[in-house]
Write a protein that holds these residues in place. Structure first.
Motif, short mmCIF file in Angstrom:
data_model
loop_
_atom_site.label_atom_id
_atom_site.label_comp_id
_atom_site.label_asym_id
_atom_site.label_seq_id
_atom_site.Cartn_x
_atom_site.Cartn_y
_atom_site.Cartn_z
N UNK A 85 0.86 -1.18 0.00
CA UNK A 85 0.00 0.00 0.00
C UNK A 85 0.90 1.22 0.00
N UNK A 86 0.42 2.32 -0.59
CA UNK A 86 1.22 3.54 -0.56
C UNK A 86 0.81 4.46 0.59
N UNK A 87 0.02 3.90 1.53
CA UNK A 87 -0.33 4.62 2.75
C UNK A 87 0.15 3.81 3.95
N UNK A 88 0.25 4.48 5.09
CA UNK A 88 0.76 3.83 6.30
C UNK A 88 -0.14 4.17 7.49
N UNK A 89 -1.40 3.80 7.38
CA UNK A 89 -2.39 4.15 8.40
C UNK A 89 -2.13 3.38 9.68
N UNK A 98 -1.41 -4.94 3.86
CA UNK A 98 -0.94 -3.65 3.36
C UNK A 98 0.46 -3.30 3.82
N UNK A 99 0.81 -3.65 5.06
CA UNK A 99 2.10 -3.25 5.60
C UNK A 99 3.10 -4.40 5.64
N UNK A 129 -8.49 -4.13 -5.14
CA UNK A 129 -8.30 -3.50 -3.83
C UNK A 129 -6.84 -3.10 -3.66
N UNK A 130 -6.61 -1.83 -3.32
CA UNK A 130 -5.27 -1.24 -3.21
C UNK A 130 -4.51 -1.36 -4.52
N UNK A 156 -12.05 0.31 -9.27
CA UNK A 156 -10.75 0.76 -8.78
C UNK A 156 -10.92 1.19 -7.33
N UNK A 157 -10.59 0.27 -6.42
CA UNK A 157 -10.88 0.38 -4.99
C UNK A 157 -9.61 0.87 -4.27
#
Length: 302
Positions: A85-89, A98-99, A129-130, A156-157
């Motif tokens: 993922x390009x986010x780090x929530x 994702x991580x 997804x992602x 496109x989720x």
């Protein structure tokens, strides 16, 4: 509304889809596919913020019956979960995907076969997804998938941290955009996802998505065939800026925007490190959020 031919089919017939896939893959050598602008050579195995290289990594693919009503229908949304993922929530509920980047590497033909298998199962769409960090791989897989008979709408989720340049490559290919809109405050976005410019870029991205596909359109069975569907995850104490977001959607996108105000937040991953995040949202907070949406003029709520 009736049935609609998926957008990518004409692009596939004309050769435009293959051309865009080649261009997107060329970007992997100096990756600027998302707003991070990492400039790493993913083709040579280097990784940036998304921790992904030249191949897509898939955690799972399945008929998903937990998506929004217009996506899941009676037979499920054909969902492909991409690792990375390009986010780090800090509160990510799927951090193992994702991580931690769990999943198997797939080539273009394997990814295309997953799409075709989901169609054979009777799924109503292909739900990516992602997808932001694997845009080249998706386009490359879509070429053989379309050639071999894929006819389902493409969803496109995305987490919503997308560049306008990449979204423009998808114009005429994606049927349904399903972005998260997580925050309206830059300081909050920095604190919980490490991305200070998220609100500005997220809102610009959603405007571009809506420009391409418009409001959500349904067929005679109530299934989504084209358009924008926005997700917004409620956070405790309105840390997500829900009221401001609803006002933005009504004023700058459309009062006919389909919005899923999600109440399933739970303090996963590193949320315990933030006392203000370490609780569920209350029923009162959910009611208040929906009241804010209606006050803004939004009527298509889930």
């Amino acid at each position: 509304m009736g049935n609609r031919t998926p957008a990518y089919m004409e692009a596939a017939r004309s050769g435009e889809l293959a051309r865009r896939a080649r261009w997107a893959n060329s970007q992997l050598q100096d990756c600027t596919l998302c707003p991070w602008q990492c400039h790493v050579n993913r083709s040579a195995g280097k990784v940036g913020q998304c921790r992904s290289g030249a191949q897509a990594r898939v955690y799972a693919f399945m008929a998903h019956h937990g998506e929004e009503n217009p996506l899941r229908g009676s037979k499920g949304s054909g969902t492909i979960f991409f690792a990375g993922c390009n986010m780090h929530c800090q509160f990510c509920q799927n951090a193992d995907i994702s991580q931690d980047n769990r999943g198997i590497l797939v080539d273009d033909q394997q990814l295309a076969q997953m799409m075709l298998d989901l169609q054979a199962q009777g799924c109503h769409n292909i739900n990516l997804v992602s997808p932001t960090h694997v845009l080249p791989q998706i386009l490359s897989a879509l070429v053989p998938a379309a050639r071999e008979g894929l006819t389902l709408p493409l969803v496109y989720n995305t987490g919503g941290y997308d560049s306008l340049e990449s979204l423009q490559i998808l114009d005429g290919i994606v049927d349904i955009y399903l972005p998260d809109m997580k925050y309206t405050d830059a300081a909050i976005a920095q604190k919980y996802s490490g991305i200070p410019d998220y609100p500005r870029l997220n809102q610009s991205a959603v405007k571009e998505m809506h420009r391409q596909v418009g409001d959500l359109q349904l067929d005679e069975k109530g299934l989504a065939v084209r358009g924008l569907l926005v997700r917004h995850l409620l956070l405790p104490d309105d840390l997500a800026g829900t009221r401001e977001l609803m006002q933005f959607l009504a004023a700058e996108i459309s009062t006919n925007t389909y919005v899923n105000i999600m109440d399933q937040y739970k303090p996963d991953y590193h949320a315990r490190d933030f006392p203000e995040l370490f609780r569920l949202v209350t029923r009162a907070e959910v009611r208040r959020a929906k009241d804010w949406a209606r006050e803004a003029g939004l009527t298509r709520l889930e």
